[in-house]
Design a protein around this motif. Sequence first.
Motif, short mmCIF file in Angstrom:
data_model
loop_
_atom_site.label_atom_id
_atom_site.label_comp_id
_atom_site.label_asym_id
_atom_site.label_seq_id
_atom_site.Cartn_x
_atom_site.Cartn_y
_atom_site.Cartn_z
N ARG A 717 -0.51 -11.94 -8.49
CA ARG A 717 0.79 -11.61 -9.09
C ARG A 717 0.75 -10.32 -9.92
O ARG A 717 1.52 -10.15 -10.88
N SER A 718 -0.14 -9.43 -9.55
CA SER A 718 -0.23 -8.14 -10.25
C SER A 718 0.80 -7.17 -9.68
O SER A 718 1.43 -7.43 -8.65
N LYS A 719 0.94 -6.02 -10.36
CA LYS A 719 1.80 -4.94 -9.87
C LYS A 719 1.01 -3.63 -9.85
O LYS A 719 0.08 -3.43 -10.63
N ALA A 720 1.43 -2.77 -8.95
CA ALA A 720 0.80 -1.46 -8.83
C ALA A 720 1.02 -0.64 -10.11
O ALA A 720 2.05 -0.73 -10.75
N VAL A 721 0.02 0.19 -10.43
CA VAL A 721 0.06 0.94 -11.69
C VAL A 721 -0.26 2.42 -11.48
O VAL A 721 -0.20 3.19 -12.42
N GLY A 722 -0.58 2.85 -10.27
CA GLY A 722 -1.02 4.22 -10.08
C GLY A 722 0.02 5.27 -10.36
O GLY A 722 -0.19 6.19 -11.16
N GLU A 723 1.17 5.18 -9.70
CA GLU A 723 2.18 6.23 -9.78
C GLU A 723 3.27 6.02 -10.84
O GLU A 723 3.68 6.98 -11.50
N PRO A 724 3.80 4.80 -11.01
CA PRO A 724 4.96 4.64 -11.89
C PRO A 724 4.83 5.23 -13.28
O PRO A 724 5.81 5.80 -13.80
#
Length: 776
Positions: A717-724
């Motif tokens: 249940r994680s979310k991407a963090v690279g670009e935002p």
Amino acid sequence: MPDTGAPLKLSPSVHAPIAHDSAEKHVSGEARYIDDLPEPAGLLHLHVGQSARAHARIRRLDLSAVRAAPGVVCVLAAADVPGRNDISPIMGDDPMFPEGEVRFVGQPLFAVAAETLPKARAAAALAVVEYDDLPALLTIAAAREAGAVIEDSQTMRLGDAQAAIAAAPHSLAGQLAIGGQDHFYLEGQVALVIPGEDGDLHVWSSTQNPTETQHIIARTLGLRDNAVVVEVRRMGGGFGGKETQSIHYAAIAALAATKTGRPAKIRLDRDDDMAMTGKRHAFESRWQVGFDDDGKLRGAAFELASRCGHSADLSIAINDRAMFHADNAYCLQAAEIVSHRLRTNTVSDTAFRGFGGPQGMMGIERAMDAIALRLGKDPLDVRKANLYGVSGDRTPYGQTVTDAVAFELMDELERTCDYRGRRAVVAAWNAEHPWLKRGLALTPVKFGISFTANHLNQAGALVHVYTDGSIHLNHGGTEMGQGLNIKVAQVVADAFHVPLDSVKISATRTDKVPNTSATAASSGSDLNGMAAANAVRAIKDRLIAFASREFDTPAILIDFTPAGVRIGDQLMGFTELVRRAYFARVSLSATGYYRTPEIHYDRATHQGRPFYYFAYGAAASEVVIDTLTGENRVTRVDILHDAGRSLNPAVDAGQIEGGFIQGMGWLTTEELVFDDAGRLATHAPSTYKIPTAGDRPDAFNLAIWQRGENREATIHRSKAVGEPPLMLAISVFSALTDAVASVGGHRVMPDLDAPATPERILAAVEDVRRRAGDHV
């Protein structure tokens, strides 16, 4: 240390703030990059001869003196390419070496392979090149006037935007120029190629895209894909600049190795790297909005135009994503988004963190500031009134936003950073200080997560379990400092319930995991983490089935725990179970595969569900400007970011902070300047200014949202963090706009373009003074 919140799950690995696997080696200098690898005997060093013209026919290319120079082993040009002379990722419009025509200053004309790099460089200078100049299109305006495009303009619609704007009680229009940005990775473009038996090649490349590197090298050399192995242990930064454009240099080195039978290495120095490789696309954004007395949008129209460079590269997808993000976090009741993709005689611009999303968001954020100024409202109130989840849930491309949390994030950040109280303090300061002016802005980010090219949303992984209980992990993602490898290792350790140090992270290789997608689109952990988890699941299922047979215990009573494997009433060590399974001839190796579900998109109509979910964040930035010089500084930043149930809060915090600073540089100091001949004037640290440690805000408050949880079934249940996080820095640009507007008592909207350099701020200040005076 940033406040990353309490761990959300008690686990030996996942959700724990664990250090990057190479952190100590990064700091000590022991981390080995390609240029640190031992140089094999007979290594050739490559230097590339570049075009000195933006657009010209090559009347004469005489390389005889280059070939005769001391130490030169071979010289490579278009005629030496045995396969297709094309290193483009998609459109077939980008040659390894040009055939008769050059299309930008810095385009590789030929390559010299010599015994040493100084000898290769000296030899390249002996080339005789004569040109017949052709008209060069260097700017968005020139390309627009000439009708030079990489594809036809695209339009995305929701309702009748023009009618809605016309019927609204209020309307505004404006435009904004948005500059490009150099990737300025610490490790430049570099590749080492060692030829093997039967024409095989082993390629070490600093690339985000090993599979595409493999495919294009094979294509240019007339080989099959299985003759080329590409390996990547780590990159010294990528940011998108090594998604496609690293391939050109790996292919040149592969060509030299094939022609000579000797190892070959190419390593661009900083000046050459900046001149020869693509940037973030420069954009022009024209916007129109219609709104009511509360500042709520009735309709919005955007016209986006980008400078793509001489070839398509990834510009089609990048400009599509700019369209997808023209709404940012705001529900546009009716929308028209038009995108022009312009071909210019400049280096082909390419992927950069955010992939067009940051440029797309800039127009709507400028519009929000303009609406607030027109109505005399606080910009935060206008923004909150238009958020998804408050004003509606339908995007211009037809996707329903079901996970809108921007209002909650902004509301929480507004309280924790004392936004209202600080607005009053800023206003009081500005009333008392005629020369130094402060500004404050709080802006949101909503960023879609998935590749918009649907076939790229897949990944593979390979997991081996050895009889001593140690685990070998390989996956298709690449490590560029962002912490992908440690996150995937955490996933594997957690799934087996073994200590993290039991998992060995290995270099990405195309002969271990084939047909991988680039590590891009913020999807590295989502895709590769799930693929690795699926590989582990296959091995665990075999171990459970074996234990069930061996100990006559129902499978439901067998469980992997941190204390060992519980088999009914007994507890067995993981290593012991693995050893017994081996002797019972149970396979302890598995591949894992994952593809993102439920996404689809019809590009012909620009409608569908291109994103699996959205990542959110909010940032409040405070700035001060000197109205006499245009100098400026970000004095305080407060960030609240949604990482879902973070796989690794420490790594994610680093990505959020780093992304913000990189975005701040894009919007304030990082100015790309091309002269009238198309030469990049800002091609070194002496002329191109990235943020330094001294530019970091004195107060930098960062928190990962503790209530975050991905509603979709992503890895843990994680979310991407690279670009935002990069787009959180738009708050800096809005704060600078606020500070400039204060010079005129917030009576007129500043005409400020990005990057907001001191020169541009000073010009905007003078313009506001003049126009505000006219309004008195």
